[in-house]
Scaffold this motif. Structure first.
Motif, mmCIF file in Angstrom:
data_model
loop_
_atom_site.group_PDB
_atom_site.id
_atom_site.type_symbol
_atom_site.label_atom_id
_atom_site.label_comp_id
_atom_site.label_asym_id
_atom_site.label_seq_id
_atom_site.Cartn_x
_atom_site.Cartn_y
_atom_site.Cartn_z
ATOM 1 N N GLY A 109 -39.411 -113.682 -14.941
ATOM 2 C CA GLY A 109 -38.156 -114.404 -14.999
ATOM 3 C C GLY A 109 -37.311 -113.763 -13.978
ATOM 4 N N TYR A 110 -36.217 -113.367 -14.460
ATOM 5 C CA TYR A 110 -35.060 -112.548 -13.647
ATOM 6 C C TYR A 110 -35.070 -111.066 -13.753
ATOM 7 N N THR A 111 -36.249 -110.607 -14.502
ATOM 8 C CA THR A 111 -36.238 -109.118 -14.804
ATOM 9 C C THR A 111 -37.576 -108.606 -14.029
ATOM 10 N N PRO A 112 -37.152 -107.594 -13.196
ATOM 11 C CA PRO A 112 -38.019 -106.909 -12.321
ATOM 12 C C PRO A 112 -38.906 -105.985 -13.332
ATOM 13 N N ARG A 113 -40.198 -106.009 -13.220
ATOM 14 C CA ARG A 113 -41.279 -105.193 -13.772
ATOM 15 C C ARG A 113 -41.753 -104.325 -12.795
ATOM 16 N N LEU A 114 -42.072 -103.036 -12.948
ATOM 17 C CA LEU A 114 -42.854 -102.340 -12.076
ATOM 18 C C LEU A 114 -44.100 -102.238 -12.318
ATOM 19 N N LEU A 115 -45.198 -102.173 -11.425
ATOM 20 C CA LEU A 115 -46.381 -102.213 -11.439
ATOM 21 C C LEU A 115 -46.918 -100.665 -11.424
ATOM 22 N N ILE A 116 -47.733 -100.259 -12.560
ATOM 23 C CA ILE A 116 -48.069 -98.898 -12.764
ATOM 24 C C ILE A 116 -49.394 -98.683 -12.220
ATOM 25 N N PRO A 117 -49.463 -98.003 -11.097
ATOM 26 C CA PRO A 117 -50.849 -97.614 -10.282
ATOM 27 C C PRO A 117 -51.542 -96.889 -11.199
ATOM 28 N N SER A 118 -52.872 -97.094 -10.930
ATOM 29 C CA SER A 118 -54.071 -96.653 -11.708
ATOM 30 C C SER A 118 -54.132 -95.010 -11.272
ATOM 31 N N MET A 119 -54.311 -94.084 -12.090
ATOM 32 C CA MET A 119 -54.425 -92.789 -11.886
ATOM 33 C C MET A 119 -55.559 -92.240 -12.695
ATOM 34 N N ASN A 120 -56.397 -91.581 -11.966
ATOM 35 C CA ASN A 120 -57.681 -90.827 -12.532
ATOM 36 C C ASN A 120 -57.573 -89.591 -13.242
ATOM 37 N N THR A 121 -56.453 -88.726 -12.706
ATOM 38 C CA THR A 121 -56.194 -87.315 -13.083
ATOM 39 C C THR A 121 -55.250 -87.097 -13.953
ATOM 40 N N ARG A 122 -55.027 -86.148 -14.626
ATOM 41 C CA ARG A 122 -53.996 -85.859 -15.474
ATOM 42 C C ARG A 122 -52.738 -85.586 -14.593
ATOM 43 N N GLY A 124 -52.090 -86.582 -11.826
ATOM 44 C CA GLY A 124 -51.949 -87.868 -11.005
ATOM 45 C C GLY A 124 -50.903 -88.799 -12.018
ATOM 46 N N GLN A 125 -51.185 -88.686 -13.349
ATOM 47 C CA GLN A 125 -50.467 -89.431 -14.296
ATOM 48 C C GLN A 125 -48.946 -88.567 -14.616
ATOM 49 N N ARG A 126 -48.708 -87.128 -14.189
ATOM 50 C CA ARG A 126 -47.550 -86.511 -14.157
ATOM 51 C C ARG A 126 -46.624 -87.148 -12.850
ATOM 52 N N SER A 127 -47.559 -87.723 -11.974
ATOM 53 C CA SER A 127 -46.502 -88.081 -10.618
ATOM 54 C C SER A 127 -45.497 -88.942 -10.716
ATOM 55 N N PHE A 128 -44.386 -88.823 -10.018
ATOM 56 C CA PHE A 128 -43.264 -89.833 -10.144
ATOM 57 C C PHE A 128 -43.734 -91.337 -9.886
ATOM 58 N N SER A 129 -44.561 -91.437 -9.162
ATOM 59 C CA SER A 129 -45.136 -92.917 -8.596
ATOM 60 C C SER A 129 -45.663 -93.672 -9.910
ATOM 61 N N PHE A 130 -46.163 -92.777 -10.916
ATOM 62 C CA PHE A 130 -47.051 -93.278 -11.846
ATOM 63 C C PHE A 130 -45.935 -93.290 -13.265
ATOM 64 N N ILE A 131 -45.335 -92.331 -13.604
ATOM 65 C CA ILE A 131 -44.509 -92.181 -14.551
ATOM 66 C C ILE A 131 -43.156 -92.742 -14.601
ATOM 67 N N GLY A 132 -42.735 -92.932 -13.284
ATOM 68 C CA GLY A 132 -41.278 -93.738 -13.084
ATOM 69 C C GLY A 132 -41.527 -95.114 -13.408
ATOM 70 N N PRO A 133 -42.489 -96.066 -13.018
ATOM 71 C CA PRO A 133 -42.612 -97.253 -13.362
ATOM 72 C C PRO A 133 -42.964 -97.455 -15.026
ATOM 73 N N LYS A 134 -43.785 -96.543 -15.327
ATOM 74 C CA LYS A 134 -44.270 -96.575 -16.769
ATOM 75 C C LYS A 134 -42.677 -96.438 -17.770
ATOM 76 N N LEU A 135 -42.097 -95.555 -17.416
ATOM 77 C CA LEU A 135 -41.078 -95.121 -18.036
ATOM 78 C C LEU A 135 -40.061 -96.210 -18.113
ATOM 79 N N PHE A 136 -39.756 -96.656 -17.050
ATOM 80 C CA PHE A 136 -38.726 -97.886 -16.786
ATOM 81 C C PHE A 136 -39.155 -98.832 -17.421
ATOM 82 N N ASN A 137 -40.468 -99.423 -17.368
ATOM 83 C CA ASN A 137 -40.696 -100.602 -18.092
ATOM 84 C C ASN A 137 -40.613 -100.503 -19.701
ATOM 85 N N SER A 138 -40.658 -99.224 -20.170
ATOM 86 C CA SER A 138 -40.520 -99.109 -21.415
ATOM 87 C C SER A 138 -39.116 -99.305 -22.024
#
Length: 173
Positions: A109-122, A124-138
């Motif tokens: 709709g009018y709401t932008p959702r951020l795509l969460i990239p797949s990360m294989n390592t712990r 990588g899951q702490r990186s801003f490119s992963f946690i930023g979209p995940k947190l913003f979408n929540s």
């Protein structure tokens, strides 16, 4: 600092503590996301000591509502606040290009959702490119759709003040 607390007013002490202590806690605090709980507890002890200093309490007094009265978020919530704020800036073109390029969007709709990239390592899951979209979408839609950065900060801070610590950690799971 405690030697000078009797020479300064509460507002002056708050200004000094904000510039010398809280600014150090906030410096690069996005990197604190996902670190060991004991390290975050040590940072929380520092913040609690700063709150006691500003409010005029002694070393062994209980902090109680001092953080809330000073309008300071707890360390864990400050980390989430900073990550969400940087994500908002990136979405709205207020962040540097290299940060904006970390995010991919999809619109619902009018709401932008951020795509969460797949990360294989712990790590990588702490990186801003992963946690930023995940947190913003929540975050709730009334926060993420704020038309200005000031309104976004106000709504986000109010939302985080109302959450318990366990609810805060559930934001990113």
């Amino acid at each position: 600092m405690s030697l000078y607390k009797f020479l300064l007013t509460k507002d002056q002490m708050k200004l000094v503590v904000n510039s010398m202590v809280i600014s150090c806690l906030d410096y690069c605090n996005c990197l604190y996301y996902g670190v060991a709980e004991r390290l975050l507890n040590q940072l929380q002890i520092i913040q609690n000591s700063a709150a006691k200093l500003v409010s005029g309490k002694y070393k062994y007094d209980h902090v109680g509502d001092d953080l809330h009265n000073l309008h300071w978020l707890q360390v864990k919530k400050r980390i989430i606040f900073k990550i969400a704020l940087l994500s908002y800036k990136a979405i709205n073109g207020l962040a540097p290009i290299y940060i904006q390029d970390m995010f991919s969007y999809s619109y619902q709709g009018y709401t932008p959702r951020l795509l969460i990239p797949s990360m294989n390592t712990r790590f990588g899951q702490r990186s801003f490119s992963f946690i930023g979209p995940k947190l913003f979408n929540s975050l709730p839609n009334h926060i993420t759709s704020a038309p200005s950065i000031d309104l976004f900060k106000k709504r986000l801070k109010t939302y985080l003040f109302e959450l318990s610590i366990s609810e805060t950690m559930n934001l990113t799971k």
